[in-house]
Design an enzyme around this catalytic site. Structure first.
Site, PDB file in Angstrom:
ATOM      1  N   VAL A   1       0.826  -1.209   0.000  1.00 49.57           N
ATOM      2  CA  VAL A   1       0.000   0.000   0.000  1.00 49.57           C
ATOM      3  C   VAL A   1       0.864   1.264   0.000  1.00 49.57           C
ATOM      4  CG1 VAL A   1      -1.769   1.280   1.265  1.00 49.57           C
ATOM      5  CG2 VAL A   1      -1.896  -1.214   1.142  1.00 49.57           C
TER       6      VAL A   1
ATOM      7  N   GLY B   1      -0.837 -14.518  -4.281  1.00 50.16           N
ATOM      8  CA  GLY B   1      -0.560 -13.380  -3.398  1.00 50.16           C
ATOM      9  C   GLY B   1      -1.814 -12.760  -2.803  1.00 50.16           C
TER      10      GLY B   1
ATOM     11  N   GLU C   1      -2.261 -14.481   2.834  1.00 51.23           N
ATOM     12  CA  GLU C   1      -0.986 -14.516   3.555  1.00 51.23           C
ATOM     13  C   GLU C   1      -0.589 -15.979   3.797  1.00 51.23           C
ATOM     14  OE1 GLU C   1       0.520 -11.630   4.859  1.00 51.23           O
ATOM     15  OE2 GLU C   1      -1.029 -10.454   3.871  1.00 51.23           O
TER      16      GLU C   1
ATOM     17  N   LYS D   1     -13.741  -4.741   9.366  1.00 58.05           N
ATOM     18  CA  LYS D   1     -14.339  -3.792   8.421  1.00 58.05           C
ATOM     19  C   LYS D   1     -15.788  -3.488   8.806  1.00 58.05           C
ATOM     20  CE  LYS D   1     -11.228  -5.412   4.835  1.00 58.05           C
ATOM     21  NZ  LYS D   1     -11.031  -6.429   3.798  1.00 58.05           N
TER      22      LYS D   1
END
Ligand SMILES: NC(=O)c1ccc[n+]([C@@H]2O[C@H](COP(=O)([O-])OP(=O)(O)OC[C@H]3O[C@@H](n4cnc5c(N)ncnc54)[C@H](OP(=O)(O)O)[C@@H]3O)[C@@H](O)[C@H]2O)c1
Length: 411
Positions: free
Chosen positions: A14, A186, A189, A204
């Site tokens: 990120v 990917g 994890e 979330k």
């Protein structure tokens, strides 16, 4: 022209995405913000790692060096876990910096404190990237909140789980094989437990419920389940009924109390989540005036997540003066009508007996579809050890005795 000085905390997927997008979209940002935007410092854990980064900026592992930058305007955080991100953002706010974060775990736990602290210091907190990656659900909720009351929010909020369920259905793979593929690509994890056991989606949902209902959802309020119990046999059986397993987090307010769940649900083709496949995310919001709105898009990844953080940056010019944490709450319709729901019941070979349930359909392999309230289904499970149940939304294919199918509408 004044320069807007930014410090980036974290330079992983990120952080690097934000850095690269600021380089590529500098002119556009300047148009939006009326100032040139410059990343002046980057904080990482390991300074020795090779990185594609300008030699002119400060690369450091010491947060005090960031705090000492004169006239620092904004701190953008993309570190993992609750700490040290929370402590760093608190200090940045106390210094008078606006902050923007992608860190959902930290924000689900400490968002309220950060928002209150920011209000005291007249700065803003951007957190669009913490929920559903590039999907602008936070801004959408803020827009809706002015007049609409939110009745309910539900979302496919974990792209890894959605990818695994899609692979299991489309390619008839086992859970283990689909998870392995997600790791190879990917999307998951090495330790995928946060994704496949529902924790990530729960974080979330905590953030969404706070914005929509102004209340903090707690672990104890809801049952959090992941997708680990979904077998390829179940997926195939659902397919025959015209249903797809989706991992759905949902929250609504009933009599002033939050009620939510994070679990796999069976979705029929009339529901907007039916076609959400792979790593996509989707969020459905029910407002009392607008009705049902669904947003869908990339829930993670370098540039979708950077996009969300930069949209927060773009908002700074508008919100820095009028930001206040209370504006994130709205009243909800207290009179939410509840009606019985349809459920797929598994692992019960006999007819389910309870005065408040209607056995709509008995299927093969100990599965049946019933029509009942959730509380009743929970009670019934106490009588039948090993019973599993999945809610059905959006209609299913009724299989009648002649073997032909027809669509039954559900609530
Ligand atoms: N990846 C996504 O698509 C996505 C989407 C939405 C939200 N998020 C959230 O965004 C955050 C970052 O995710 P990511 O995928 O970019 O993670 P990542 O690739 O693992 O990068 C994490 C970065 O944080 C740095 N870091 C870790 N611990 C640190 C510490 N104690 N002090 C200073 N720096 C530290 C690392 O430094 P080194 O480089 O030196 O190791 C690395 O640069 C997470 O909270 C994640 O939940 C991610």
């Amino acid at each position: 022209m004044k320069v807007l000085k930014i410090a980036l905390l974290g330079f992983g997927t990120v952080g690097e995405g934000v850095y690269r997008t600021i380089q590529s979209h500098g002119v556009r940002l300047e148009e939006v913000l009326g100032k040139k935007v410059e990343v002046v410092a980057v904080l990482v854990r390991d300074k020795e790692k090779a990185r594609n980064i300008s030699k002119d900026l400060l690369l450091t592992t010491d947060f005090d060096e960031i705090l000492n930058i004169p006239q620092l305007d904004i701190v953008m955080e993309a570190i993992v876990e609750k700490e040290p991100g929370f402590t760093y953002l608190k200090k940045a706010i106390q210094k008078g910096c606006h902050v923007i974060t992608a860190n959902k775990e930290m924000f689900a736990h400490h968002g309220k404190e950060l928002l209150e602290l920011a209000e005291q210091h007249y700065v803003s907190v951007g957190f669009e990237a913490t929920v559903a990656g590039g999907v602008p659900i936070i801004q959408t909720l803020r827009q809706l909140l002015n007049v609409n009351r939110i009745n309910k929010i539900q979302g496919i909020l974990n792209g890894t789980s959605n990818f695994i369920l899609s692979e299991m259905r489309e390619k008839k793979q086992s859970f283990a094989d689909a998870l392995h593929l997600a790791q190879e690509k990917g999307y998951a994890e090495n330790d995928p437990s946060n994704d496949v056991e529902g924790t990530d989606a729960f974080y979330k949902l905590v953030i969404l419920s706070k914005i929509a209902f102004g209340q903090q959802l707690d672990w104890s309020d809801i049952n959090v389940a992941g997708i680990t119990k979904i077998t390829s046999e179940l997926v195939e059986e659902a397919e025959e009924l015209g249903l797809r397993f989706k991992h759905i987090a949902s929250v609504e307010q009933e009599n002033g109390k939050l009620k939510g769940s994070v679990k796999p649900i069976l979705v029929g083709r009339s529901h907007p989540f039916y076609h959400i496949e792979g790593v996509e995310n989707a969020v459905n919001v029910e407002g009392d005036i607008v009705g049902s709105i669904t947003l869908q898009g990339p829930g993670a990844g370098m540039f979708p997540t950077a996009s969300a953080m930069l949209e927060d940056l773009g908002q700074l010019s508008k919100i820095s003066k009028q930001y206040d944490s209370k504006s994130f709450s709205v009243k909800t319709n207290k009179e939410t009508r509840r009606a019985a729901e349809y459920w797929l019941i598994c692992n019960v070979k006999k007819k389910l007996l309870h005065p408040a349930i209607e056995n709509v359909e008995r299927l093969k392999n100990g599965t049946s579809i019933i029509n009942a309230d959730e509380k009743v289904v929970e009670k019934v499970r106490e009588q039948y050890p090993g019973m599993e149940y999945f809610k059905i939304i959006g209609g299913y294919n009724e299989i009648n005795r002649s073997g032909s199918t027809s669509l039954t509408a559900t609530l």
